[in-house]
Design an enzyme around this catalytic site. Structure first.
Site, PDB file in Angstrom:
ATOM      1  N   HIS A   1      42.962  32.447  34.546  1.00  0.00           N
ATOM      2  CA  HIS A   1      42.179  33.895  34.728  1.00  0.00           C
ATOM      3  C   HIS A   1      43.026  34.858  34.502  1.00  0.00           C
ATOM      4  O   HIS A   1      43.684  35.470  35.316  1.00  0.00           O
ATOM      5  CB  HIS A   1      41.517  33.640  36.178  1.00  0.00           C
ATOM      6  CG  HIS A   1      40.541  34.874  36.526  1.00  0.00           C
ATOM      7  ND1 HIS A   1      39.642  34.660  37.235  1.00  0.00           N
ATOM      8  CD2 HIS A   1      40.341  36.085  35.971  1.00  0.00           C
ATOM      9  CE1 HIS A   1      38.724  35.442  37.344  1.00  0.00           C
ATOM     10  NE2 HIS A   1      39.468  36.407  36.570  1.00  0.00           N
TER      11      HIS A   1
ATOM     12  N   LEU B   1      43.422  40.145  29.276  1.00  0.00           N
ATOM     13  CA  LEU B   1      44.388  40.601  28.322  1.00  0.00           C
ATOM     14  C   LEU B   1      44.004  41.998  27.549  1.00  0.00           C
ATOM     15  O   LEU B   1      44.809  42.706  26.983  1.00  0.00           O
ATOM     16  CB  LEU B   1      44.692  39.645  27.348  1.00  0.00           C
ATOM     17  CG  LEU B   1      45.377  38.286  27.702  1.00  0.00           C
ATOM     18  CD1 LEU B   1      45.541  37.343  26.723  1.00  0.00           C
ATOM     19  CD2 LEU B   1      46.588  38.752  28.391  1.00  0.00           C
ATOM     20  N   ARG B   2      42.677  42.361  27.760  1.00  0.00           N
ATOM     21  CA  ARG B   2      42.054  43.784  27.255  1.00  0.00           C
ATOM     22  C   ARG B   2      41.945  44.067  25.906  1.00  0.00           C
ATOM     23  O   ARG B   2      41.727  44.957  25.592  1.00  0.00           O
ATOM     24  CB  ARG B   2      42.984  44.729  27.898  1.00  0.00           C
ATOM     25  CG  ARG B   2      43.076  44.839  29.609  1.00  0.00           C
ATOM     26  CD  ARG B   2      41.835  45.155  30.308  1.00  0.00           C
ATOM     27  NE  ARG B   2      41.977  45.047  31.579  1.00  0.00           N
ATOM     28  CZ  ARG B   2      40.980  44.874  32.433  1.00  0.00           C
ATOM     29  NH1 ARG B   2      39.963  44.238  32.153  1.00  0.00           N
ATOM     30  NH2 ARG B   2      41.240  44.795  33.981  1.00  0.00           N
TER      31      ARG B   2
ATOM     32  N   ASN C   1      35.568  40.081  29.205  1.00  0.00           N
ATOM     33  CA  ASN C   1      35.118  41.290  29.476  1.00  0.00           C
ATOM     34  C   ASN C   1      35.836  42.443  28.798  1.00  0.00           C
ATOM     35  O   ASN C   1      36.289  43.261  29.408  1.00  0.00           O
ATOM     36  CB  ASN C   1      34.960  41.520  30.974  1.00  0.00           C
ATOM     37  CG  ASN C   1      36.400  41.758  31.606  1.00  0.00           C
ATOM     38  OD1 ASN C   1      37.096  41.079  31.228  1.00  0.00           O
ATOM     39  ND2 ASN C   1      36.522  42.204  32.808  1.00  0.00           N
TER      40      ASN C   1
ATOM     41  N   HIS D   1      31.944  34.319  39.136  1.00  0.00           N
ATOM     42  CA  HIS D   1      32.227  35.419  39.834  1.00  0.00           C
ATOM     43  C   HIS D   1      31.405  35.517  40.742  1.00  0.00           C
ATOM     44  O   HIS D   1      30.184  36.130  40.515  1.00  0.00           O
ATOM     45  CB  HIS D   1      32.446  36.776  38.855  1.00  0.00           C
ATOM     46  CG  HIS D   1      32.818  37.762  39.707  1.00  0.00           C
ATOM     47  ND1 HIS D   1      33.924  38.635  39.561  1.00  0.00           N
ATOM     48  CD2 HIS D   1      32.316  38.549  40.661  1.00  0.00           C
ATOM     49  CE1 HIS D   1      34.105  39.576  40.200  1.00  0.00           C
ATOM     50  NE2 HIS D   1      33.059  39.657  41.026  1.00  0.00           N
TER      51      HIS D   1
ATOM     52  N   HIS E   1      38.283  33.108  41.924  1.00  0.00           N
ATOM     53  CA  HIS E   1      39.109  34.083  42.642  1.00  0.00           C
ATOM     54  C   HIS E   1      38.430  33.783  44.282  1.00  0.00           C
ATOM     55  O   HIS E   1      37.745  34.772  44.668  1.00  0.00           O
ATOM     56  CB  HIS E   1      39.201  35.465  42.503  1.00  0.00           C
ATOM     57  CG  HIS E   1      38.032  36.040  41.576  1.00  0.00           C
ATOM     58  ND1 HIS E   1      36.530  36.167  42.184  1.00  0.00           N
ATOM     59  CD2 HIS E   1      38.107  36.731  40.412  1.00  0.00           C
ATOM     60  CE1 HIS E   1      35.895  36.539  41.181  1.00  0.00           C
ATOM     61  NE2 HIS E   1      36.477  36.791  40.189  1.00  0.00           N
TER      62      HIS E   1
ATOM     63  N   ASP F   1      43.851  36.237  37.906  1.00  0.00           N
ATOM     64  CA  ASP F   1      43.060  37.545  37.723  1.00  0.00           C
ATOM     65  C   ASP F   1      43.586  38.709  37.568  1.00  0.00           C
ATOM     66  O   ASP F   1      43.584  39.757  37.803  1.00  0.00           O
ATOM     67  CB  ASP F   1      42.285  37.651  39.224  1.00  0.00           C
ATOM     68  CG  ASP F   1      41.033  38.489  38.909  1.00  0.00           C
ATOM     69  OD1 ASP F   1      40.690  38.954  37.628  1.00  0.00           O
ATOM     70  OD2 ASP F   1      40.461  39.073  39.859  1.00  0.00           O
TER      71      ASP F   1
ATOM     72  N   HIS G   1      44.859  47.808  34.634  1.00  0.00           N
ATOM     73  CA  HIS G   1      44.234  49.253  34.579  1.00  0.00           C
ATOM     74  C   HIS G   1      45.643  50.417  34.322  1.00  0.00           C
ATOM     75  O   HIS G   1      46.684  50.389  35.038  1.00  0.00           O
ATOM     76  CB  HIS G   1      43.593  49.678  35.677  1.00  0.00           C
ATOM     77  CG  HIS G   1      42.377  48.792  35.710  1.00  0.00           C
ATOM     78  ND1 HIS G   1      41.329  48.706  34.924  1.00  0.00           N
ATOM     79  CD2 HIS G   1      41.931  47.736  37.018  1.00  0.00           C
ATOM     80  CE1 HIS G   1      40.428  47.938  35.286  1.00  0.00           C
ATOM     81  NE2 HIS G   1      40.856  47.231  36.418  1.00  0.00           N
TER      82      HIS G   1
END
Lengths: 303, 431
Positions: free
Chosen positions: B61, B64-65, B95, B180, B233, B306, B310
């Site tokens: 989980h 890596l953006r 995402n 989730h 999670h 997770d 940011h």
């Protein structure tokens, strides 16, 4: 005291020192010339990012009676509408050599966040559902004035505790000064874990009022919460509104407080607002004195 | 001829149950032998007395953006962070921007990983198109493009009928669905766990039931469909209890827990540090205790980070306005080791929760030191004491909830396919 972020973070001695200082400030407000040179040359920035009349004007008058320069900044006229972050904006305001930053915001924690970024003292003028420390100070000041003291008194807070910053600050202030604090309201408005602060939750308004010295009514945010946390204003006022009859359950010398703005006929009967036990306008008068004391303690010789 | 021998380390390989002082030989990127008094003369010998050699860790989980939010992290920086934390395999969530709901994006991520990643990257694709929870994604094509699982992570599939169809379809494709679980209606505008700390802070909280009601629903749907459900999670005590019951009833369910939920409670929100804001939120000490017990008894299969980077300017705002999420790749190991030191599980089991048990959840060939396996390995100093200095993180982001905290246990070296991808001795030059 470096900042005033909440009553939770100050102790009984600091509260009493502020109250004693406010006594002297109250006297200034009663003079014909309501101004002393104490904070001459100091700059107070009132950063009010949530609409407020009473508190903003109260801080402004407090600053001016101490001869400080008061600058008001609101959300709509500020660079926040240009997507500047609050931290950047506050640093810029502080860089203009302001002496104290008074902050009102709809978000809990904003005064603390800004206090970690600017080097000048920060006063919390209400942050979300967190705290409103100057309101609690003026409430205990008003009780002390009316009843001669707070220690041992029974204080009942009625209404939307969950969303109320006034309730949290009042609970800390009254408990720290030795009062018994009860709370009552619809179960949907009782925040989880509140009893851990040492308050006594009551299951009805009658139980909460029984023998009370002080009744603090909270404003119901009818526009935001009707239908979500209570079915209707009508039912709310029937179940949790303070009427003359209910007032009879409290002690004969009990006083009624409300932080304003009031919803006449909703959380408080209009005849109660205008009745003898009501100290609602005294609270407003005392608010100026308390805020003068806070500004003095943080920026003047008291700091 | 053997190229590298690691000599004298305590070999901990939970996949085979080995936990003893042995030597290990690596040749052509694979583990060629594990044992005492190995034959052959190696080209290079690494003396590892007093250290542990474990399979490389597997994180199922990770955010890596890339593509789309490279200012937070990209595959290169995220996998460098992974290697530094001892991970040799990560599985990246869908995402991104654009969302990974098409084979083209899945293939793009896989190609970028081949070109830029320090560790193995597996791709998790969206369960529904655009992560909107309405129309299922092209799971068959996505699986053919390499997707190892499907998840709308970050979002909850609120429509039970959609979730049922996603489970059925994914079951047909032979891939798990990672859920989730946060009921968006119960959660409302909450930013933290509902309790005394939220009340004192004046922050909106959501109860553990915001998670457990959806865990209950999804367990029922997993039972109905027979599909493999993986709960991401887990944060609430009640969820653990229900997963335990479902497992004993034969439901195909697996679950993970994050290092931060194992280590912290909602007490840390008191300073309004936005690096303590994540979804699901940190909960009570009792929840944490049940999570630890659930991990120890196997109800929760593995630890997953997770890792959710940011940018600092995104976190440097009002608590309610800050994005949810914390990074975790570089701090997972010492938190798991702490559970072993507290005698909640053996060291072998603790390492298992980071390695083969995680790999098994998604059916990955990873997390083992058996002869013939790829030489994905981590050299651990279990006693190294270090303090988290955010400036020294390899992740592009700094949003850790453990800033300035002291840790015990460090990944000294990490190899992927026999190639050294992290050496703690060089870190200062790399930066």
């Amino acid at each position: 005291m470096k900042n005033l972020l909440g009553i939770e973070y100050i102790d009984r001695e600091e509260i009493e020192l502020l109250l004693d200082t406010a006594e002297a400030m109250l006297e200034i407000s009663q003079r014909e010339i309501k101004r002393v040179p104490t904070l001459r040359g100091r700059t107070v920035i009132n950063l009010f990012l949530e609409p407020s009349t009473r508190t903003r004007v109260s801080f402004e008058i407090a600053a001016k009676r101490l001869s400080a320069d008061a600058i008001n900044v609101s959300a709509s006229g500020s660079s926040l509408s240009k997507a500047e972050t609050l931290n950047d904006m506050a640093e810029n305001l502080a860089a203009m050599n302001a002496d104290v930053l008074v902050v009102r915001d709809r978000t809990a924690g904003v005064p603390q966040m800004l206090s970690e970024r600017v080097r000048i003292p920060v006063v919390n003028a209400g942050d979300g559902a967190h705290e409103h420390p100057t309101q609690a100070l003026l409430d205990v000041f008003t009780v002390r004035q009316a009843l001669g003291g707070v220690e041992g008194r029974v204080v009942t807070i009625i209404g939307d505790i969950a969303h109320s910053r006034v309730a949290r600050s009042d609970i800390y202030a009254f408990l720290k000064l030795g009062a018994e604090v009860r709370i009552a309201g619809p179960p949907t408005m009782m925040p989880v874990g509140i009893e851990e602060l040492g308050v006594k939750p009551c299951s009805s308004i009658e139980e909460a009022l029984d023998g009370a010295h002080v009744i603090c009514m909270l404003r119901i945010q009818r526009e935001r919460l009707e239908g979500a946390l209570f079915p209707s204003v009508r039912e709310y006022s029937q179940t949790y509104g303070l009427t003359r009859e209910l007032l009879g359950l409290a002690r004969p010398d009990a006083i009624v407080l409300h932080p304003g703005p009031i919803n006449r006929g909703v959380e408080i009967g209009t005849d109660v607002v205008d009745s003898e036990p009501s100290r609602i306008l005294d609270q407003v008068t005392n608010g100026v004195a308390v805020r003068m004391a806070v500004l003095y303690m943080l920026t003047g010789e008291g700091s | 001829m053997t190229r590298l021998r690691i000599a004298g380390a305590r070999i901990i390989d939970p996949s085979s149950g080995i936990d003893e002082r042995l030597d290990i030989d690596i040749e052509d990127g694979r583990i060629s032998a594990v044992g005492a008094n190995l034959a052959g003369i190696p080209e290079e010998v690494l003396e590892a007395e007093g250290l542990w050699l474990t399979p490389g860790f597997v994180d199922i989980h990770t955010h890596l953006r890339e593509p789309g939010e490279e200012y937070k992290e990209d595959i290169a920086s995220g996998t460098r962070a992974a290697a530094a934390g001892g991970f040799t395999t990560v599985c990246c969530m869908a995402n991104t921007d654009p969302v990974n709901d098409s084979p083209a994006i899945t293939e793009f991520i896989a190609r970028r990983a081949r070109d830029t990643a320090s560790v193995n990257v597996h791709v998790i694709a969206a369960a529904t198109q655009g992560l909107r929870g309405e129309i299922m994604s092209e799971m068959s094509s996505l699986a053919a493009a390499g997707a190892v699982a499907f998840s709308d992570d970050g979002n909850t599939i609120m429509d039970a009928a959609v979730m049922r169809r996603v489970l059925e379809y994914a079951g047909g494709v032979g891939r798990p669905v990672i859920a989730h679980c946060e009921d968006l209606n119960l959660k409302g505008s909450a930013v933290v766990h509902e309790g005394a700390h939220a009340t004192c802070c004046g922050l909106m909280g959501s109860p553990g039931e915001a998670e457990s009601v959806l865990v209950a629903r999804d367990l029922e749907l997993a039972r109905l469909t027979g599909a493999h459900l993986h709960i991401a999670h887990v944060s609430a005590a009640r969820s653990v209890e229900m997963i335990r019951e479902a497992k004993s009833a034969g439901v195909r369910v697996t679950a993970e827990v994050t290092p931060h939920h194992l280590a912290q409670t909602d007490e840390v929100i008191r300073g309004y540090d936005t690096n303590t804001k994540m979804a699901p939120p940190l909960r009570t000490a009792r929840d944490r205790e049940v999570l630890r017990m659930g991990l120890a008894d196997g109800t929760i299969d593995c630890v997953a980070t997770d890792h959710a980077p940011h940018a600092s300017y995104e976190k440097d705002v009002e608590f309610s306005a800050a994005p949810f999420g914390v990074i975790g790749l570089e701090t997972a190991l010492p938190i798991v080791l702490e559970l072993a030191r507290d005698h909640r599980m053996s060291e072998l089991d603790a390492i298992g929760r980071l390695t083969h048990r995680a790999a098994r959840v998604l059916g990955l060939r990873a997390g083992t030191l058996e002869a013939g396996a790829a030489a994905d390995m981590t050299l651990v100093d279990p006693e190294a004491i270090w303090k988290l200095d955010p400036r020294k993180l390899r992740s592009r982001s700094r949003n850790s909830s453990f800033v300035d905290r002291e840790f015990r246990g460090l990944a000294l070296r990490t190899w992927v396919g026999g190639r050294l991808v992290h050496n703690s001795d060089d870190v200062d030059e790399q930066r």
